[in-house]
Design a protein around this motif. Structure first.
Motif, PDB file in Angstrom:
ATOM      1  N   ARG A 223      23.176  32.837  17.587  1.00  0.00           N
ATOM      2  CA  ARG A 223      24.098  33.936  17.051  1.00  0.00           C
ATOM      3  C   ARG A 223      23.828  35.345  17.472  1.00  0.00           C
ATOM      4  N   MET A 224      22.563  35.523  17.405  1.00  0.00           N
ATOM      5  CA  MET A 224      22.075  37.133  17.626  1.00  0.00           C
ATOM      6  C   MET A 224      22.405  37.261  19.154  1.00  0.00           C
ATOM      7  N   HIS A 225      22.211  36.306  19.874  1.00  0.00           N
ATOM      8  CA  HIS A 225      22.589  36.545  21.522  1.00  0.00           C
ATOM      9  C   HIS A 225      23.919  36.652  21.563  1.00  0.00           C
ATOM     10  N   ALA A 226      24.730  36.107  20.975  1.00  0.00           N
ATOM     11  CA  ALA A 226      26.288  36.056  21.050  1.00  0.00           C
ATOM     12  C   ALA A 226      26.728  37.262  20.317  1.00  0.00           C
ATOM     13  N   ALA A 227      26.154  37.758  19.627  1.00  0.00           N
ATOM     14  CA  ALA A 227      26.626  39.242  19.016  1.00  0.00           C
ATOM     15  C   ALA A 227      26.329  40.457  19.904  1.00  0.00           C
ATOM     16  N   THR A 228      25.336  40.237  20.676  1.00  0.00           N
ATOM     17  CA  THR A 228      24.736  41.414  21.465  1.00  0.00           C
ATOM     18  C   THR A 228      25.446  41.247  22.836  1.00  0.00           C
ATOM     19  N   LYS A 229      25.076  40.320  23.637  1.00  0.00           N
ATOM     20  CA  LYS A 229      25.172  40.557  24.996  1.00  0.00           C
ATOM     21  C   LYS A 229      26.710  40.725  25.335  1.00  0.00           C
ATOM     22  N   PRO A 230      27.450  39.548  24.962  1.00  0.00           N
ATOM     23  CA  PRO A 230      28.754  39.483  25.467  1.00  0.00           C
ATOM     24  C   PRO A 230      29.599  40.752  24.875  1.00  0.00           C
ATOM     25  N   GLN A 231      29.364  40.830  23.720  1.00  0.00           N
ATOM     26  CA  GLN A 231      30.258  41.664  22.635  1.00  0.00           C
ATOM     27  C   GLN A 231      29.890  43.167  23.334  1.00  0.00           C
ATOM     28  N   VAL A 232      28.760  43.465  23.839  1.00  0.00           N
ATOM     29  CA  VAL A 232      28.417  45.003  24.114  1.00  0.00           C
ATOM     30  C   VAL A 232      29.062  45.051  25.577  1.00  0.00           C
ATOM     31  N   LEU A 233      29.020  44.191  26.319  1.00  0.00           N
ATOM     32  CA  LEU A 233      29.799  44.198  27.719  1.00  0.00           C
ATOM     33  C   LEU A 233      31.258  44.398  27.520  1.00  0.00           C
ATOM     34  N   GLY A 234      31.740  43.504  26.397  1.00  0.00           N
ATOM     35  CA  GLY A 234      33.283  43.547  26.033  1.00  0.00           C
ATOM     36  C   GLY A 234      33.844  44.875  25.891  1.00  0.00           C
ATOM     37  N   VAL A 235      32.916  45.522  24.784  1.00  0.00           N
ATOM     38  CA  VAL A 235      33.288  46.856  24.141  1.00  0.00           C
ATOM     39  C   VAL A 235      33.092  47.880  25.471  1.00  0.00           C
ATOM     40  N   LEU A 236      32.062  47.675  26.259  1.00  0.00           N
ATOM     41  CA  LEU A 236      32.050  48.641  27.418  1.00  0.00           C
ATOM     42  C   LEU A 236      33.092  48.745  28.279  1.00  0.00           C
ATOM     43  N   LEU A 237      33.721  47.345  28.714  1.00  0.00           N
ATOM     44  CA  LEU A 237      34.803  47.073  29.423  1.00  0.00           C
ATOM     45  C   LEU A 237      36.002  47.713  28.849  1.00  0.00           C
ATOM     46  N   LEU A 238      36.111  47.471  27.434  1.00  0.00           N
ATOM     47  CA  LEU A 238      37.293  48.014  26.813  1.00  0.00           C
ATOM     48  C   LEU A 238      37.390  49.618  26.912  1.00  0.00           C
ATOM     49  N   LEU A 239      36.287  50.167  26.677  1.00  0.00           N
ATOM     50  CA  LEU A 239      36.311  51.485  26.965  1.00  0.00           C
ATOM     51  C   LEU A 239      36.309  52.289  28.264  1.00  0.00           C
ATOM     52  N   ALA A 240      36.016  51.431  29.275  1.00  0.00           N
ATOM     53  CA  ALA A 240      36.371  51.768  30.745  1.00  0.00           C
ATOM     54  C   ALA A 240      37.588  51.687  30.838  1.00  0.00           C
ATOM     55  N   GLY A 241      38.528  50.567  30.518  1.00  0.00           N
ATOM     56  CA  GLY A 241      39.786  50.468  30.377  1.00  0.00           C
ATOM     57  C   GLY A 241      40.705  51.716  29.721  1.00  0.00           C
ATOM     58  N   LEU A 242      40.284  51.873  28.570  1.00  0.00           N
ATOM     59  CA  LEU A 242      40.704  53.025  27.837  1.00  0.00           C
ATOM     60  C   LEU A 242      40.583  54.264  28.818  1.00  0.00           C
ATOM     61  N   ALA A 243      39.515  54.430  29.156  1.00  0.00           N
ATOM     62  CA  ALA A 243      39.102  55.859  29.900  1.00  0.00           C
ATOM     63  C   ALA A 243      40.208  55.797  31.233  1.00  0.00           C
TER      64      ALA A 243
END
Length: 111
Positions: free
Chosen positions: A38-58
């Motif tokens: 669960r710790m792996h799922a909470a950090t790895k894809p979630q962080v990349l997902g947030v960074l992709l969302l931020l890049a899309g917003l930018a």
């Protein structure tokens, strides 16, 4: 198609990819059986997902004040997620909620 139109399309694609990765992270939190998974799922894809969302917003917003705010969010996300995962993993290990037979290397065994 203009440069603005291409940036809007690329931003939309990044937003969709980030949303899907964040969804996968949420599903992993619900479906995985133990703390380390669960710790792996909470950090790895979630962080990349947030960074992709931020890049899309930018790409969609393109104003200096918005870009500065998005950069701050990215910096805080990259600095807090690994620390939180480390603390959760250590607390789970110390409280005995980690199946030690699943670990390849147990660096905390001596302590």
């Amino acid at each position: 198609m203009s440069v603005s139109g291409v940036a809007d399309w690329a931003g939309g694609i990044l937003l969709l990819a980030g949303a899907l990765l964040s969804l996968v992270a949420g599903i992993g939190l619900v479906r995985f059986p133990d703390t380390l998974d669960r710790m792996h799922a909470a950090t790895k894809p979630q962080v990349l997902g947030v960074l992709l969302l931020l890049a899309g917003l930018a790409l969609r917003l393109r104003t200096p004040s918005d870009l500065g705010m998005l950069a701050l969010v990215a910096i805080f996300q990259l600095s807090t997620a690994p620390v939180a995962a480390q603390m959760i993993g250590r607390a789970a290990y110390r409280s005995g909620r980690v199946d030690r037979t699943l670990l390849d290397v147990d660096e905390l065994a001596e302590r």
